[in-house]
Design a protein around this motif. Structure first.
Motif, PDB file in Angstrom:
ATOM      1  N   ALA A 323       9.971  73.257  23.719  1.00 24.35           N
ATOM      2  CA  ALA A 323       8.836  74.442  23.801  1.00 24.35           C
ATOM      3  C   ALA A 323       8.817  74.832  22.280  1.00 24.35           C
ATOM      4  CB  ALA A 323       9.359  75.359  24.758  1.00 24.35           C
ATOM      5  N   PRO A 324       7.972  74.073  21.467  1.00 30.18           N
ATOM      6  CA  PRO A 324       7.842  74.634  20.107  1.00 30.18           C
ATOM      7  C   PRO A 324       7.358  76.025  19.788  1.00 30.18           C
ATOM      8  CG  PRO A 324       6.717  72.474  20.337  1.00 30.18           C
ATOM      9  CD  PRO A 324       7.173  73.165  21.732  1.00 30.18           C
ATOM     10  N   GLU A 325       6.830  76.705  21.027  1.00 31.42           N
ATOM     11  CA  GLU A 325       6.280  78.160  20.665  1.00 31.42           C
ATOM     12  C   GLU A 325       7.330  79.127  20.922  1.00 31.42           C
ATOM     13  OE1 GLU A 325       6.113  76.891  25.032  1.00 31.42           O
ATOM     14  OE2 GLU A 325       5.658  76.062  23.178  1.00 31.42           O
ATOM     15  N   LEU A 326       8.445  78.763  21.591  1.00 36.76           N
ATOM     16  CA  LEU A 326       9.452  79.704  21.737  1.00 36.76           C
ATOM     17  C   LEU A 326       9.756  80.607  20.510  1.00 36.76           C
ATOM     18  CD1 LEU A 326      12.247  77.857  23.848  1.00 36.76           C
ATOM     19  CD2 LEU A 326      10.769  79.794  24.618  1.00 36.76           C
ATOM     20  N   PRO A 327      10.374  81.887  20.788  1.00 38.16           N
ATOM     21  CA  PRO A 327      10.724  82.677  19.565  1.00 38.16           C
ATOM     22  C   PRO A 327      11.891  81.979  19.054  1.00 38.16           C
ATOM     23  CG  PRO A 327      10.113  84.007  21.722  1.00 38.16           C
ATOM     24  CD  PRO A 327      10.167  82.710  22.049  1.00 38.16           C
ATOM     25  N   PRO A 328      12.246  82.382  17.747  1.00 43.86           N
ATOM     26  CA  PRO A 328      13.465  81.667  17.236  1.00 43.86           C
ATOM     27  C   PRO A 328      14.680  82.163  17.769  1.00 43.86           C
ATOM     28  CG  PRO A 328      11.948  82.762  15.380  1.00 43.86           C
ATOM     29  CD  PRO A 328      11.341  83.078  16.814  1.00 43.86           C
ATOM     30  N   GLN A 329      15.655  81.458  18.082  1.00 48.92           N
ATOM     31  CA  GLN A 329      16.912  81.877  18.473  1.00 48.92           C
ATOM     32  C   GLN A 329      18.059  81.928  17.207  1.00 48.92           C
ATOM     33  OE1 GLN A 329      17.960  79.989  22.435  1.00 48.92           O
ATOM     34  NE2 GLN A 329      16.404  78.435  21.951  1.00 48.92           N
ATOM     35  N   ARG A 330      18.640  82.712  17.404  1.00 47.53           N
ATOM     36  CA  ARG A 330      19.785  82.907  16.223  1.00 47.53           C
ATOM     37  C   ARG A 330      21.097  83.496  17.137  1.00 47.53           C
ATOM     38  NH1 ARG A 330      15.177  85.086  13.219  1.00 47.53           N
ATOM     39  NH2 ARG A 330      14.286  83.104  12.290  1.00 47.53           N
ATOM     40  N   LEU A 331      22.197  82.855  16.944  1.00 46.53           N
ATOM     41  CA  LEU A 331      23.565  83.170  17.392  1.00 46.53           C
ATOM     42  C   LEU A 331      24.605  83.299  16.362  1.00 46.53           C
ATOM     43  CD1 LEU A 331      25.228  83.382  20.121  1.00 46.53           C
ATOM     44  CD2 LEU A 331      25.371  80.884  20.225  1.00 46.53           C
ATOM     45  N   LEU A 332      25.190  84.445  16.345  1.00 45.27           N
ATOM     46  CA  LEU A 332      26.394  84.635  15.521  1.00 45.27           C
ATOM     47  C   LEU A 332      27.697  84.550  16.336  1.00 45.27           C
ATOM     48  CD1 LEU A 332      26.899  85.018  12.589  1.00 45.27           C
ATOM     49  CD2 LEU A 332      26.767  87.580  12.912  1.00 45.27           C
ATOM     50  N   LEU A 333      28.585  83.756  16.204  1.00 51.01           N
ATOM     51  CA  LEU A 333      29.794  83.515  16.878  1.00 51.01           C
ATOM     52  C   LEU A 333      31.084  84.223  16.183  1.00 51.01           C
ATOM     53  CD1 LEU A 333      29.303  79.783  17.994  1.00 51.01           C
ATOM     54  CD2 LEU A 333      28.906  81.967  19.232  1.00 51.01           C
ATOM     55  N   ALA A 334      31.863  84.852  16.897  1.00 42.68           N
ATOM     56  CA  ALA A 334      33.052  85.444  16.261  1.00 42.68           C
ATOM     57  C   ALA A 334      34.091  84.310  16.138  1.00 42.68           C
ATOM     58  CB  ALA A 334      33.656  86.470  17.314  1.00 42.68           C
ATOM     59  N   PRO A 335      35.008  84.309  14.905  1.00 42.20           N
ATOM     60  CA  PRO A 335      35.837  83.260  14.818  1.00 42.20           C
ATOM     61  C   PRO A 335      37.243  84.022  15.398  1.00 42.20           C
ATOM     62  CG  PRO A 335      35.589  84.651  12.848  1.00 42.20           C
ATOM     63  CD  PRO A 335      34.551  84.980  13.974  1.00 42.20           C
ATOM     64  N   SER A 336      38.238  83.563  15.543  1.00 43.70           N
ATOM     65  CA  SER A 336      39.534  83.730  15.896  1.00 43.70           C
ATOM     66  C   SER A 336      40.637  83.778  15.029  1.00 43.70           C
ATOM     67  CB  SER A 336      40.078  83.027  17.417  1.00 43.70           C
ATOM     68  OG  SER A 336      39.957  81.797  17.012  1.00 43.70           O
ATOM     69  N   LEU A 337      41.542  84.614  14.897  1.00 43.30           N
ATOM     70  CA  LEU A 337      42.831  84.748  13.931  1.00 43.30           C
ATOM     71  C   LEU A 337      43.821  83.814  14.547  1.00 43.30           C
ATOM     72  CD1 LEU A 337      43.660  85.624  11.191  1.00 43.30           C
ATOM     73  CD2 LEU A 337      44.513  87.693  12.095  1.00 43.30           C
ATOM     74  N   VAL A 338      44.417  82.960  13.915  1.00 40.37           N
ATOM     75  CA  VAL A 338      45.711  81.912  14.473  1.00 40.37           C
ATOM     76  C   VAL A 338      46.684  82.551  13.543  1.00 40.37           C
ATOM     77  CG1 VAL A 338      46.482  79.830  14.955  1.00 40.37           C
ATOM     78  CG2 VAL A 338      43.970  80.195  15.204  1.00 40.37           C
ATOM     79  N   VAL A 339      47.606  83.170  14.115  1.00 40.95           N
ATOM     80  CA  VAL A 339      48.692  83.943  13.491  1.00 40.95           C
ATOM     81  C   VAL A 339      49.863  83.024  13.421  1.00 40.95           C
ATOM     82  CG1 VAL A 339      50.397  85.845  13.360  1.00 40.95           C
ATOM     83  CG2 VAL A 339      47.828  86.191  13.977  1.00 40.95           C
ATOM     84  N   ARG A 340      50.403  82.648  12.066  1.00 46.36           N
ATOM     85  CA  ARG A 340      51.583  81.729  12.134  1.00 46.36           C
ATOM     86  C   ARG A 340      52.395  82.391  11.067  1.00 46.36           C
ATOM     87  NH1 ARG A 340      47.421  77.553  11.721  1.00 46.36           N
ATOM     88  NH2 ARG A 340      46.987  76.625  13.866  1.00 46.36           N
ATOM     89  N   ASP A 341      53.449  81.555  10.759  1.00 47.39           N
ATOM     90  CA  ASP A 341      54.669  82.126   9.948  1.00 47.39           C
ATOM     91  C   ASP A 341      54.249  82.554   8.757  1.00 47.39           C
ATOM     92  OD1 ASP A 341      56.082  81.622  12.065  1.00 47.39           O
ATOM     93  OD2 ASP A 341      57.326  79.821  10.947  1.00 47.39           O
ATOM     94  N   SER A 342      53.188  82.220   8.016  1.00 47.60           N
ATOM     95  CA  SER A 342      52.821  82.683   6.474  1.00 47.60           C
ATOM     96  C   SER A 342      52.552  84.094   6.598  1.00 47.60           C
ATOM     97  CB  SER A 342      51.539  81.878   5.947  1.00 47.60           C
ATOM     98  OG  SER A 342      50.534  82.033   6.742  1.00 47.60           O
ATOM     99  N   SER A 343      52.283  84.813   7.803  1.00 51.04           N
ATOM    100  CA  SER A 343      51.756  86.277   7.710  1.00 51.04           C
ATOM    101  C   SER A 343      52.529  87.083   8.765  1.00 51.04           C
ATOM    102  CB  SER A 343      50.274  86.292   7.920  1.00 51.04           C
ATOM    103  OG  SER A 343      50.011  86.018   9.054  1.00 51.04           O
ATOM    104  N   SER A 344      53.501  86.610   9.494  1.00 52.40           N
ATOM    105  CA  SER A 344      54.077  87.273  10.643  1.00 52.40           C
ATOM    106  C   SER A 344      55.152  87.947  10.106  1.00 52.40           C
ATOM    107  CB  SER A 344      54.463  86.009  11.756  1.00 52.40           C
ATOM    108  OG  SER A 344      55.525  85.247  11.125  1.00 52.40           O
ATOM    109  N   ARG A 345      55.900  88.396   8.975  1.00 52.57           N
ATOM    110  CA  ARG A 345      56.870  88.742   8.711  1.00 52.57           C
ATOM    111  C   ARG A 345      56.311  90.305   8.125  1.00 52.57           C
ATOM    112  NH1 ARG A 345      62.080  87.273   7.004  1.00 52.57           N
ATOM    113  NH2 ARG A 345      61.448  85.265   7.079  1.00 52.57           N
ATOM    114  N   THR A 346      57.042  91.284   8.612  1.00 54.23           N
ATOM    115  CA  THR A 346      56.654  92.535   8.184  1.00 54.23           C
ATOM    116  C   THR A 346      56.988  92.694   6.477  1.00 54.23           C
ATOM    117  OG1 THR A 346      57.225  93.531  10.203  1.00 54.23           O
ATOM    118  CG2 THR A 346      57.043  95.130   8.739  1.00 54.23           C
TER     119      THR A 346
END
Length: 352
Positions: A323-346
């Motif tokens: 359907a070439p006449e459809l209005p434009p579709q735009r989608l912004l997806l959220a990333p996720s933070l994967v916490v590991r040892d390089s930042s887990s120390r207080t």
């Protein structure tokens, strides 16, 4: 005798649908119907056309079939002829190919030229192949491809926004700013107040500037200063190793990098100073590339949902084709933070 001679020459040459039509005494459309819609013909006509097809050795081309169905089941995707491969785009291509295959399509790869002629490779692709649509990636400021494809009437979808001017066409992107905001929130929860950002030079990367903006926004939200806390680097481990030094010398106890490659440069710079990543200075990367969990220490990183990006690009593109006449579709997806040892120390101390 002339008949057999003609058949022999046709088999050895390039046999066309029109040649079959002349030999069978029917129209080219009738030959097309015999191949693609045999139920439309009378049995005797169908038998005559098929006999001539066999005698002449005619084989319908993929392009000819595409003219009938208006679908080649091919989607073009340009890969840049750069010396360094991007882990993100490699994984995106994997996800894109899988989603296309599930939908009954194939990805046609071609080299997308760099420099002053970014449209030449796309023009050559469209001149040589029947593709149903195009998937773009690596969008940047001043990108000409979206407007050009729109003017040509070619369906397309982009992995990435247009970073300047009016948005054109359909796109799927990852909200890098929300990712770096989440990284700042995580580091603040660990007690860090001096959080630097190492990215690319301002204005050279829309995605890079977006990630820097998220860091700055979160820093101000927490009442933390960004003055003198942003470093700029070329893409690469060694440039990052050098570029992060002023941030470390300025007292940063944590660094958020715009990519995992830049984060590796931070690792090297810390070790040169006799410091340990994660213990002395926290480090966060971006992309969660393969192998980041195997580093010493394993790297905290912001993961892009590339499987979803690939699936949504195919969904949007097929919807645009239908359907070439459809209005434009735009989608912004959220990333996720994967916490590991390089930042887990207080944080309890200043950097070495």
């Amino acid at each position: 005798m002339p008949r057999s001679s003609n058949a022999s020459s046709s088999k050895s040459g390039s046999v066309t649908l029109a040649m079959v039509a002349v030999r069978a005494g029917v129209s080219p459309q009738t030959v097309s119907n015999a191949i693609n819609s045999p139920g439309m013909l009378r049995p005797e006509t169908l038998a005559r056309v098929r006999r001539v097809v066999d005698e002449m050795g005619y084989r319908p081309s993929r392009a000819a079939q595409a003219l009938r169905t208006r679908s080649s089941k091919l989607i073009g995707y340009g890969i840049q002829s750069a010396p360094l491969s991007s882990p993100v785009l490699d994984w995106f291509l994997h996800a894109l190919s899988h989603s296309a295959e599930v939908a009954g399509y194939r990805i046609l790869l071609f080299t997308s030229a760099l420099g002053d002629t970014p449209l030449k490779s796309y023009e050559e692709l469209l001149g040589r192949h029947d593709v149903d649509g195009i998937v773009l990636s690596g969008t940047e400021r001043g990108d000409l491809r979206q407007k050009w494809l729109t003017q040509k009437g070619v369906p397309f979808v982009a992995f990435g926004r247009l970073w300047s001017g009016r948005q054109i066409g359909d796109w799927v992107d990852v909200d890098g700013a929300s990712g770096t905001e989440a990284a700042v929130d995580h580091l603040v929860s660990q007690g860090h107040t001096k959080i630097g950002f190492l990215g690319w030079e301002r204005g050279t990367s829309g995605a890079g500037d977006d990630r820097a903006a998220g860091w700055a926004r979160a820093m101000r939200r927490h009442g933390l200063t960004v003055r003198g806390a942003r470093g700029q680097s070329d893409n690469g481990i060694d440039p990052a190793r050098i570029a992060v030094r002023p941030l470390l010398e300025g007292g940063a106890t944590a660094i958020i990098a715009a990519s995992d490659m830049l984060a590796l440069g931070c690792y090297q710079a810390l070790r040169e100073r006799g410091a340990v990543p994660g213990r002395d200075v926290a480090v966060v990367g971006f992309d969660n590339a393969a192998g980041t969990d195997l580093l010493s220490p394993p790297l905290t990183s912001i993961a892009q949902p590339l499987d979803i990006v690939g699936a949504q690009c195919i969904r949007m593109l097929l919807a645009r084709i239908a359907a070439p006449e459809l209005p434009p579709q735009r989608l912004l997806l959220a990333p996720s933070l994967v916490v590991r040892d390089s930042s887990s120390r207080t944080a309890q101390f200043s950097p070495s």
